[in-house]
Design a protein around this motif. Structure first.
Motif, short mmCIF file in Angstrom:
data_model
loop_
_atom_site.label_atom_id
_atom_site.label_comp_id
_atom_site.label_asym_id
_atom_site.label_seq_id
_atom_site.Cartn_x
_atom_site.Cartn_y
_atom_site.Cartn_z
N GLY A 102 0.77 -1.12 -0.07
CA GLY A 102 -0.03 -0.21 -0.13
C GLY A 102 0.93 1.46 -0.02
N ASP A 103 1.04 1.93 -1.07
CA ASP A 103 1.70 3.33 -1.12
C ASP A 103 1.07 4.27 -0.48
OD1 ASP A 103 3.48 2.10 -2.82
OD2 ASP A 103 2.64 2.80 -4.59
N LEU A 104 1.69 5.07 0.36
CA LEU A 104 1.15 6.00 1.16
C LEU A 104 1.69 7.44 0.31
CD1 LEU A 104 1.80 4.60 4.73
CD2 LEU A 104 -0.25 5.09 3.67
N ASP A 105 0.92 8.42 0.43
CA ASP A 105 1.30 9.70 -0.37
C ASP A 105 0.35 10.78 0.45
OD1 ASP A 105 2.30 11.53 -1.89
OD2 ASP A 105 1.18 10.96 -3.57
N PHE A 106 0.87 11.45 1.30
CA PHE A 106 0.22 12.58 1.96
C PHE A 106 1.33 13.40 2.64
CE2 PHE A 106 0.30 9.47 5.24
CZ PHE A 106 0.76 10.18 6.39
N THR A 107 1.15 14.58 2.86
CA THR A 107 2.24 15.75 3.48
C THR A 107 2.08 15.32 4.83
OG1 THR A 107 2.14 17.07 1.49
CG2 THR A 107 3.18 17.68 3.58
N LYS A 685 -10.58 9.68 -1.99
CA LYS A 685 -9.56 8.64 -2.14
C LYS A 685 -9.36 7.75 -0.89
CE LYS A 685 -6.91 11.63 -4.91
NZ LYS A 685 -5.65 12.28 -5.26
N LYS A 686 -8.57 6.89 -0.76
CA LYS A 686 -8.28 6.13 0.49
C LYS A 686 -7.41 6.89 1.35
CE LYS A 686 -6.06 2.52 -0.94
NZ LYS A 686 -5.37 1.12 -1.22
N ILE A 687 -7.68 6.63 2.68
CA ILE A 687 -7.01 7.34 3.99
C ILE A 687 -5.36 7.00 3.41
CG2 ILE A 687 -6.20 7.32 6.09
CD1 ILE A 687 -8.90 8.69 5.65
N GLY A 688 -4.71 8.04 3.51
CA GLY A 688 -3.17 7.91 3.36
C GLY A 688 -2.56 7.96 2.09
N SER A 689 -3.74 8.03 1.03
CA SER A 689 -3.28 8.05 -0.39
C SER A 689 -3.44 9.37 -1.15
CB SER A 689 -4.06 6.96 -1.30
OG SER A 689 -5.43 7.39 -1.28
#
Length: 689
Positions: A102-107, A685-689
């Protein structure tokens, strides 16, 4: 947080305390447990005292555990086959394993001290339910200045901790929430302690403990969850400190559970200090009673033969300063008159959220201690497994394995699984020389804090494995039984959760400032451990029913600039600082979410996420922070990963705060109110994405 001068401290808050919490939190949440002597005075060896003997059998233990794990055979009904959770799966490329994780992409949210719930850019949040909101149909609206016990018994309780959601379709469900403890100094104006409280205030506090079931629904377009306020709300329910319950399991009806009001020892009243919890495959709640000891008085007046046992559970003598004095309205809290009443708390309680008329059940087969968590999974042969922690300094990690197997769809059979089985306690063995574990947090020469371990049986049904103790005694005095089999003393074992993707088990160890350099061991590698760490446990063949395991420490919390921290080998210049891991959870992709309690890095507690495999293993990022004085509890990620629920516990609980001088105005700009909030992505979107 500034300290008040002694002349301004209320009498009940004058006791010394340790850690990042306020003195007010320490007093009301756990009876200022850290200021007391350590309850575990057993002669159990620390790793450093036995590691040389362990090294002599290192090859057999280590190879026996890890060698089989790498083969991996799969987890029937629980998780797929897996190898080392920190490495790509067999036959998968590194990139594929990273993607599957699961890729995570948030600041990341920066550390802060703002009086609000702070979430990443692009995310939204709202309050779902707050202290005093009507739960039962017909309950009155909350009125801070005119509270009554009758109203509180129908309204959402005080400090909220464990949160879980039982889906009823895609956008509707039942939310269960624990109400851990009350802070009367923030609930009532002019409160100066239980001795001076009105009887109505005491009854309000009794009603504010326990738990709530509330029906919630999600607005599909926005993703926001809200209380259902129309119609019958037939499932809504309050469980309190006076709700009739029943005991089941091997200790039910034992002399240790009998009282004058319940001579059969089968019908306890209420639950107290419910912290974390879990759910069962048949859709019931398992809620964990934790710091129950602080509610009783006159512990010094129990029969002499009971005194060593109640002391092991930190029940103090006399009437401690700041005690809520529940005994003033319910005599059962006076141990001079009812010495067994304390034995009726400290259990895992099972509650059916879909039947508001059902009787909650205290499951004695799971043992009695200061329970934290009750996470269930299935062994490969279908037996039910429950992981549990005992949240105190130098306490233990436990596991229960049912005798019979889970049968899908057979609720009548399944609801008996928690009444017969084997209760185990964990013993951890390090694989490094003793002189390499010095309490500094420096990694040993093999580059990891790791080793092997075993689950030691304590009791199976009516059979005790502990010399000199009956099965009932083992279950009622589980701490004493674990002492006698030389279990490993840990740094406040809090939540215990199993990764749904890899099957590895993760244990949040919040902190332990009392551990000395001589007491440091490879599973608890820092002395004066004020920031805590996370331990990863991988059972033999990936089977939760096995009794041997390998373990490692992927996360040693604190300031990334501190050499004594470790983030699974990830570049520490890129991680968020994290302190005092408490509750943990997993999303569907197997990422570990960590909420904190008592941050000692100068900023507010929050929610963090860390991948546990692939190139991002150890990459900790902060997802949110909570308001002034609050702790982050929960968390709970919905199955579709579009929402995360968090319980914001004790906002405004800062030394010197009061209703006339609130330290926080969250969530409504008035008095602080413990609440459950939800966070979702504005772009759906999904949480953390």
């Amino acid at each position: 947080m500034a300290n008040l001068s002694p002349r301004r401290l209320l009498p009940l808050l004058s006791t010394p305390h340790k850690g990042g919490r306020s003195a007010m939190t320490c007093q009301f949440r756990c009876g200022n447990a850290c200021a007391h002597d350590v309850a575990n005075t057993s002669g159990n060896p620390y790793f450093g005292e036995v590691v040389e003997q362990a090294l002599s059998r290192r090859g057999a233990l280590r190879a026996g555990a890890l060698g089989v794990l790498v083969a991996g055979t799969g987890l029937a009904g629980a998780a797929p086959a897996f190898a080392d959770p920190g490495k790509p799966e067999a036959g998968k490329s590194e990139a594929a394993a990273r993607h599957r994780g699961g890729d995570l992409d948030f600041t990341p949210v920066p550390p802060n001290t703002d009086d609000k719930l702070t979430v990443p850019e692009g995310y939204r949040s709202s309050v779902v339910v707050r202290w005093g909101d009507p739960v039962l149909p017909g309950a009155p609206a909350f009125d801070f200045a005119n509270q009554t016990a009758e109203a509180q018994a129908e309204q959402f309780g005080y400090n909220c901790d464990f949160v879980t959601l039982f889906p009823m379709g895609r956008d509707r469900g039942l939310l269960w929430v624990n109400h851990e403890y009350t802070d009367e100094s923030l609930m009532f104006r002019g409160y100066t302690g239980g001795a001076a409280a009105t009887e109505e205030q005491i009854r309000i506090a009794l009603a504010a403990h326990g738990g709530s079931v509330v029906e919630v629904e999600r607005e599909h377009r926005s993703g926001e969850w809200k209380l259902v306020t129309r119609g019958r709300r037939r499932y809504n329910r309050r469980v309190t400190a006076t709700t009739p319950m029943r005991f089941t399991g091997p200790a039910a009806g034992s002399d240790l559970l009998k009282t004058e009001a319940d001579p059969a020892g089968l019908k306890p009243l209420g639950m107290l200090n419910n912290c974390a919890g879990g759910t069962t495959p048949w859709d019931t709640v398992l809620t964990a009673e934790e710091n129950f000891d602080q509610y009783f008085v006159n512990g010094d007046k129990v029969p002499d033969e009971q005194k060593p046992y109640i002391q092991r559970y930190t029940i103090t003598t006399g009437t401690p300063s700041g005690n809520r004095r529940f005994d003033r309205v319910e005599e059962r809290f006076d141990l001079a008159k009812h010495p067994n009443e304390a034995n009726r708390f400290g259990w895992i309680v099972e509650i059916d959220p879909f039947d508001p008329d059902s009787t909650p059940v205290k499951r004695t087969a799971l043992g009695r201690f200061k329970h934290e968590a009750a996470t269930t999974t299935l062994a490969q042969d279908g037996r039910l497994v429950v992981y549990m922690g005992d949240d105190s300094r130098f306490e233990y990690v436990y596991k229960f394995v049912s005798k019979e197997r889970y049968r899908r769809g057979n609720d009548r059979h399944n609801r008996s699984l928690l009444d017969e089985g084997t209760l185990y306690v964990a013993r951890f063995t390090g694989d490094s020389p003793a002189d390499e574990i010095d309490g500094s947090g420096k990694l040993p020469s093999d580059g990891a804090f790791d080793g092997s371990g075993e689950w030691i049986p304590l009791v199976s049904g009516d059979r005790s494995y502990v010399e000199g103790m009956t099965a009932a005694e083992v279950l009622v005095y589980t701490r004493v039984a674990a002492d006698r089999v030389t279990a490993t003393k840990m740094d406040r074992p809090e939540d215990v959760e199993r990764n749904p993707v890899t099957g590895a088990v993760y244990i949040a160890l919040t902190n332990n400032t009392n551990r000395t350099p001589a007491q440091a061991d490879e599973a608890n590698p820092r002395s004066a451990n004020k920031h805590g760490h996370v331990l990863e446990l991988v059972e033999r063949r990936g089977d939760a029913g096995q009794t041997t395991f390998a373990w490692s420490v992927p996360l040693v919390c604190g300031d990334p600039n501190d050499a004594a921290t470790y983030f699974a080998g990830f570049d520490k210049s890129k991680v968020s600082p994290i302190s005092c891991p408490d509750n943990v959870a997993f999303d569907r992709d197997g990422n570990l979410w960590i909420s904190t309690d008592g941050n000692q890095l100068g900023s507010h507690d929050g929610l963090f996420v860390m991948p546990v495999r692939g190139r991002d293993r150890g990459h900790v990022r902060q997802f949110l922070t909570v308001p002034v004085g609050a702790e982050t509890c929960g968390p709970m990620i919905t199955e579709d990963q579009r929402s995360v629920f968090v319980a914001v516990q004790h906002p405004g609980e800062v030394d010197g705060a009061s209703p006339d001088k609130p330290a926080s105005r969250w969530p409504d700009g008035d008095q602080p109110r413990p609440s459950v909030a939800v966070v979702w992505h504005g772009g759906n979107k999904k949480i953390g994405s």
